[in-house]
Design an enzyme around this catalytic site. Sequence first.
Site, PDB file in Angstrom:
ATOM      1  NE  ARG A  23      -3.700  -0.100   2.508  1.00  0.00           N
ATOM      2  CZ  ARG A  23      -4.271  -0.581   3.616  1.00  0.00           C
ATOM      3  NH1 ARG A  23      -4.022  -0.012   4.781  1.00  0.00           N
ATOM      4  NH2 ARG A  23      -5.086  -1.607   3.571  1.00  0.00           N
TER       5      ARG A  23
ATOM      6  NE  ARG B   7      -2.606   2.101   9.473  1.00  0.00           N
ATOM      7  CZ  ARG B   7      -3.411   1.085   9.161  1.00  0.00           C
ATOM      8  NH1 ARG B   7      -4.199   1.137   8.109  1.00  0.00           N
ATOM      9  NH2 ARG B   7      -3.446   0.005   9.913  1.00  0.00           N
TER      10      ARG B   7
ATOM     11  CE  LYS C  85      -6.529  -0.223  11.101  1.00  0.00           C
ATOM     12  NZ  LYS C  85      -7.457  -0.902  10.175  1.00  0.00           N
TER      13      LYS C  85
ATOM     14  CE  LYS D 264      -7.826   3.675   8.787  1.00  0.00           C
ATOM     15  NZ  LYS D 264      -8.825   2.759   8.214  1.00  0.00           N
TER      16      LYS D 264
ATOM     17  CB  CYS E 195     -13.868  -3.488   1.139  1.00  0.00           C
ATOM     18  SG  CYS E 195     -14.504  -5.136   1.473  1.00  0.00           S
TER      19      CYS E 195
ATOM     20  CB  CYS F 112      -9.367  -9.193   2.297  1.00  0.00           C
ATOM     21  SG  CYS F 112      -9.510  -8.704   4.028  1.00  0.00           S
TER      22      CYS F 112
ATOM     23  CB  CYS G 175     -15.375  -8.890   7.286  1.00  0.00           C
ATOM     24  SG  CYS G 175     -14.138  -7.640   7.675  1.00  0.00           S
TER      25      CYS G 175
ATOM     26  CB  CYS H  31     -12.225  -1.715   4.219  1.00  0.00           C
ATOM     27  SG  CYS H  31     -11.282  -2.590   5.473  1.00  0.00           S
TER      28      CYS H  31
HETATM   29 FE1  SRM Z   1      -9.258  -1.689   5.913  1.00  0.00          FE
HETATM   30  C1  SRM Z   1      -7.971  -4.257   7.674  1.00  0.00           C
HETATM   31  C2  SRM Z   1      -8.331  -3.110   3.041  1.00  0.00           C
HETATM   32  C3  SRM Z   1      -9.826   1.230   4.309  1.00  0.00           C
HETATM   33  C4  SRM Z   1     -11.069  -0.615   8.594  1.00  0.00           C
HETATM   34  N1  SRM Z   1      -8.257  -3.394   5.446  1.00  0.00           N
HETATM   35  C5  SRM Z   1      -7.775  -4.297   6.327  1.00  0.00           C
HETATM   36  C6  SRM Z   1      -6.913  -5.348   5.606  1.00  0.00           C
HETATM   37  C7  SRM Z   1      -5.511  -4.873   5.604  1.00  0.00           C
HETATM   38  C8  SRM Z   1      -7.063  -6.785   6.116  1.00  0.00           C
HETATM   39  C9  SRM Z   1      -6.049  -7.281   7.096  1.00  0.00           C
HETATM   40  O1  SRM Z   1      -5.846  -6.655   8.152  1.00  0.00           O
HETATM   41  O2  SRM Z   1      -5.481  -8.338   6.828  1.00  0.00           O
HETATM   42  C10 SRM Z   1      -7.542  -5.251   4.183  1.00  0.00           C
HETATM   43  C11 SRM Z   1      -6.660  -5.675   3.001  1.00  0.00           C
HETATM   44  C12 SRM Z   1      -7.525  -6.250   1.891  1.00  0.00           C
HETATM   45  C13 SRM Z   1      -6.854  -6.372   0.574  1.00  0.00           C
HETATM   46  O3  SRM Z   1      -6.679  -7.508   0.107  1.00  0.00           O
HETATM   47  O4  SRM Z   1      -6.562  -5.361  -0.048  1.00  0.00           O
HETATM   48  C14 SRM Z   1      -8.062  -3.833   4.192  1.00  0.00           C
HETATM   49  N2  SRM Z   1      -8.982  -1.040   4.049  1.00  0.00           N
HETATM   50  C15 SRM Z   1      -8.684  -1.814   2.983  1.00  0.00           C
HETATM   51  C16 SRM Z   1      -8.833  -1.061   1.682  1.00  0.00           C
HETATM   52  C17 SRM Z   1      -7.830  -1.458   0.626  1.00  0.00           C
HETATM   53  C18 SRM Z   1     -10.273  -1.261   1.201  1.00  0.00           C
HETATM   54  C19 SRM Z   1     -10.547  -0.840  -0.223  1.00  0.00           C
HETATM   55  O5  SRM Z   1     -11.288  -1.586  -0.866  1.00  0.00           O
HETATM   56  O6  SRM Z   1     -10.080   0.187  -0.678  1.00  0.00           O
HETATM   57  C20 SRM Z   1      -8.703   0.386   2.202  1.00  0.00           C
HETATM   58  C21 SRM Z   1      -7.276   0.861   2.238  1.00  0.00           C
HETATM   59  C22 SRM Z   1      -7.219   2.263   2.734  1.00  0.00           C
HETATM   60  C23 SRM Z   1      -5.875   2.913   2.621  1.00  0.00           C
HETATM   61  O7  SRM Z   1      -5.507   3.274   1.521  1.00  0.00           O
HETATM   62  O8  SRM Z   1      -5.234   3.111   3.662  1.00  0.00           O
HETATM   63  C24 SRM Z   1      -9.196   0.212   3.632  1.00  0.00           C
HETATM   64  N3  SRM Z   1     -10.181   0.048   6.394  1.00  0.00           N
HETATM   65  C25 SRM Z   1     -10.415   1.086   5.544  1.00  0.00           C
HETATM   66  C26 SRM Z   1     -11.398   1.968   6.103  1.00  0.00           C
HETATM   67  C27 SRM Z   1     -11.959   3.194   5.441  1.00  0.00           C
HETATM   68  C28 SRM Z   1     -11.206   4.439   5.788  1.00  0.00           C
HETATM   69  O9  SRM Z   1     -10.199   4.399   6.487  1.00  0.00           O
HETATM   70  O10 SRM Z   1     -11.639   5.502   5.347  1.00  0.00           O
HETATM   71  C29 SRM Z   1     -11.768   1.439   7.326  1.00  0.00           C
HETATM   72  C30 SRM Z   1     -12.859   1.979   8.272  1.00  0.00           C
HETATM   73  C31 SRM Z   1     -12.459   3.219   8.977  1.00  0.00           C
HETATM   74  C32 SRM Z   1     -11.787   2.889  10.267  1.00  0.00           C
HETATM   75  O11 SRM Z   1     -10.592   2.616  10.266  1.00  0.00           O
HETATM   76  O12 SRM Z   1     -12.477   2.870  11.291  1.00  0.00           O
HETATM   77  C33 SRM Z   1     -10.991   0.230   7.502  1.00  0.00           C
HETATM   78  N4  SRM Z   1      -9.441  -2.307   7.819  1.00  0.00           N
HETATM   79  C34 SRM Z   1     -10.288  -1.762   8.746  1.00  0.00           C
HETATM   80  C35 SRM Z   1     -10.249  -2.559   9.945  1.00  0.00           C
HETATM   81  C36 SRM Z   1     -11.080  -2.315  11.236  1.00  0.00           C
HETATM   82  C37 SRM Z   1     -10.426  -1.306  12.107  1.00  0.00           C
HETATM   83  C38 SRM Z   1     -11.122  -1.178  13.424  1.00  0.00           C
HETATM   84  O13 SRM Z   1     -11.071  -0.100  14.020  1.00  0.00           O
HETATM   85  O14 SRM Z   1     -11.687  -2.140  13.907  1.00  0.00           O
HETATM   86  C39 SRM Z   1      -9.342  -3.614   9.689  1.00  0.00           C
HETATM   87  C40 SRM Z   1      -8.928  -4.739  10.657  1.00  0.00           C
HETATM   88  C41 SRM Z   1      -7.991  -4.270  11.704  1.00  0.00           C
HETATM   89  O15 SRM Z   1      -7.430  -3.185  11.680  1.00  0.00           O
HETATM   90  O16 SRM Z   1      -7.819  -5.052  12.644  1.00  0.00           O
HETATM   91  C42 SRM Z   1      -8.868  -3.431   8.346  1.00  0.00           C
HETATM   92 FE1  SF4 Z   2     -11.212  -7.218   4.176  1.00  0.00          FE
HETATM   93 FE2  SF4 Z   2     -13.226  -6.765   5.795  1.00  0.00          FE
HETATM   94 FE3  SF4 Z   2     -11.733  -4.743   4.989  1.00  0.00          FE
HETATM   95 FE4  SF4 Z   2     -13.330  -5.899   3.277  1.00  0.00          FE
HETATM   96  S1  SF4 Z   2     -13.983  -4.813   5.135  1.00  0.00           S
HETATM   97  S2  SF4 Z   2     -11.182  -5.403   2.903  1.00  0.00           S
HETATM   98  S3  SF4 Z   2     -13.298  -7.990   3.933  1.00  0.00           S
HETATM   99  S4  SF4 Z   2     -11.050  -6.376   6.264  1.00  0.00           S
END
Ligand code: SRM
Ligand code: SF4
Length: 590
Positions: free
Chosen positions: A90, A159, A222, A224, A443, A449, A488, A492
């Site tokens: 990323r 981030r 993290k 943001k 997502c 993922c 899930c 994201c």
């Molecule tokens: Fe996310 C974890 C993809 C934006 C909340 N996210 C992940 C992981 C890395 C899975 C992992 O931990 O193994 C995913 C990788 C999937 C893949 O194969 O690409 C993943 N997140 C993404 C992306 C690529 C989704 C997309 O379709 O674009 C986004 C990358 C953003 C970036 O460029 O940095 C992405 N993730 C978000 C957002 C939206 C945002 O930030 O605006 C959220 C919700 C906002 C927030 O953080 O509250 C988000 N991702 C999570 C979470 C839950 C965090 C939490 O507070 O519980 C996880 C899991 C974790 O952190 O434990 C996670």
């Molecule tokens: Fe993976 Fe869940 Fe984030 Fe989708 S919402 S990219 S399934 S961690």
Amino acid sequence: MTNTLAGPDRSRDLSQPLENLGPDEAMKVRSDQLRGTINEGLLDAITGAVSGEDNAKLMKFHGVYVQDDRDLRDERRRQKLEPAYSFLIRLRLPGGVATAAQWLKLDELARAYGNSSLRVTTRQTFQFHWVLKNDLKATIQGLHEVLIDTIAACGDVVRGVMASVNPNLSSLHAEVFDDARRVSDHAMPNMRAYHEIWYGEERVASSEPEEPFLGKQYLPRKFKIGLVIPPYNDIDVYTQDLGFIAITEDGRLTGYNITIGGGMGRTDQAPETYPRLGDVIGFIPKEQILAATDAVVGTQRDFGDRKTRAHARFKYTIDTHGLDFIKGEIERRLGFALEPAKPFEFVSNGDSYGWAKGEDGRYHYTLFVENGRIVNREGLALLDGLRAIAAVHQGSFRMTANQNVVIADIPAKQKPKIAALLKQFGLDQRNDQSLLRLNSMACVALPTCGLAMAESERYLPTLVTKIETILAEKGLEKEPITIRMTGCPNGCARPYVAEIALTGRAPGKYNLYFGGGFHGQRLNKMYLENVGEDAILGAVDEIAGNYARDRAPGEHFGDYTIRAGYVKEVRAGREFNDVELPLRFSATDI
Ligand code: SRM
Ligand code: SF4
């Protein structure tokens, strides 16, 4: 790239015994400032993953995730083979802006190492998927050639910093984008480890602490940050841990309203986890943006929960200690009281597609990229088309937080050339979609993922087609409705602010939510739990039918679902799960 954050103001003692803290805190401390044994782990030829106990987790701080192809998982297991490992990389791309030269390099690297796929994320950056272990360094060094890194794209740090794309307001965008870049550079860790591991630089001995602000434990979780320019809440500012809402007077940026405590992540059947929207706590003059970043991030550093990781996000810190206390702490660190928030108005959280002319006379073209995936498919050579444009483009590219691409800053003279290329590759037709699809977001989920429980990116387009048919039958095809899906509950694609949302529970099964605010101002609420496509379409059919008949003039779908009583209005995160929240932690938990 030096971290200029002010030195620690630690009103809490972070040196408590590690055994009292969560396992990730101990891991960070023993990691030698995130070096671990990553270099050795990468050399291990026995596995396609990275060996060494902590290395997979530590690599996240370097912007790199170990993944495996989940489509192949069962078959590989049957054949007694290790999973088909590959890596996600990323990028750190503050404000989502890339030059044409950078685009060409990304395209080259994607073709060489990333399965010819570029993925625009919901935070305005790119991901390469499918990168093999032996190609990691070449990819990261290739990025370095065009001054892009992947530092802090993941991990317990600040981030990727987001910024509105706003094609129409060129000078304001330039100013806000510049602030986003400054905040990102300011808040990122120094991470000498990154330079050593990926660029092969020598370790330099020093008696100074490597991370004066972040220390050895970095942040609890993290963090943001996003900057938004009203009236378009295109970065969903209320979902950021720290949001800056640009305030203008006579078109000039005067400062920012601050929001704190947004976040989407939750876990099914864990009611103590919930999405939360940020609270607007006041206004700062624009000169104070870095000081405000220090004050807010420092407060979370010192007060965030370092024992229970599931409660370590800033939103829980605020709900545990109380908004007034946290605001007071921020003001104490700033050394002055925040001014009252200034008035502002949002109208949507989507993108405006097609051509726009900036006040400086340059043109911008916002291109719909379904779920952010840039690849060549039969009938649509998106990767090739954008490469051809980058080869002649004299401006920049802006990635939007809705996963779209803006071909930006096109000089008037060059517009016909870009328009011709859009036509040549059929990209000029891409924006001819229903307003539902143009306001859709999914997502990544399967197959890369590791946390996905259901399809998202690969399924939403099909579901949208079916919903389009329903909406067309009811004469609603011109109605802008936001729909978001995730594989899930982590959220994201920021599903909990969408008017219709689906979060994966199991293959083919989703929770269905209604009632999010059209400009991201309100959380939605679960309507059906763990249901398949028939139930989803049935619910949409019924509610859309009534909406078509009974809606008030200008009433958005999300507002209607609440007025008509399908779901209750959620006014605060605690109402999302219908339980008394927050659960209080005892002092020893913190
Ligand atoms: Fe996310 C974890 C993809 C934006 C909340 N996210 C992940 C992981 C890395 C899975 C992992 O931990 O193994 C995913 C990788 C999937 C893949 O194969 O690409 C993943 N997140 C993404 C992306 C690529 C989704 C997309 O379709 O674009 C986004 C990358 C953003 C970036 O460029 O940095 C992405 N993730 C978000 C957002 C939206 C945002 O930030 O605006 C959220 C919700 C906002 C927030 O953080 O509250 C988000 N991702 C999570 C979470 C839950 C965090 C939490 O507070 O519980 C996880 C899991 C974790 O952190 O434990 C996670
Ligand atoms: Fe993976 Fe869940 Fe984030 Fe989708 S919402 S990219 S399934 S961690």
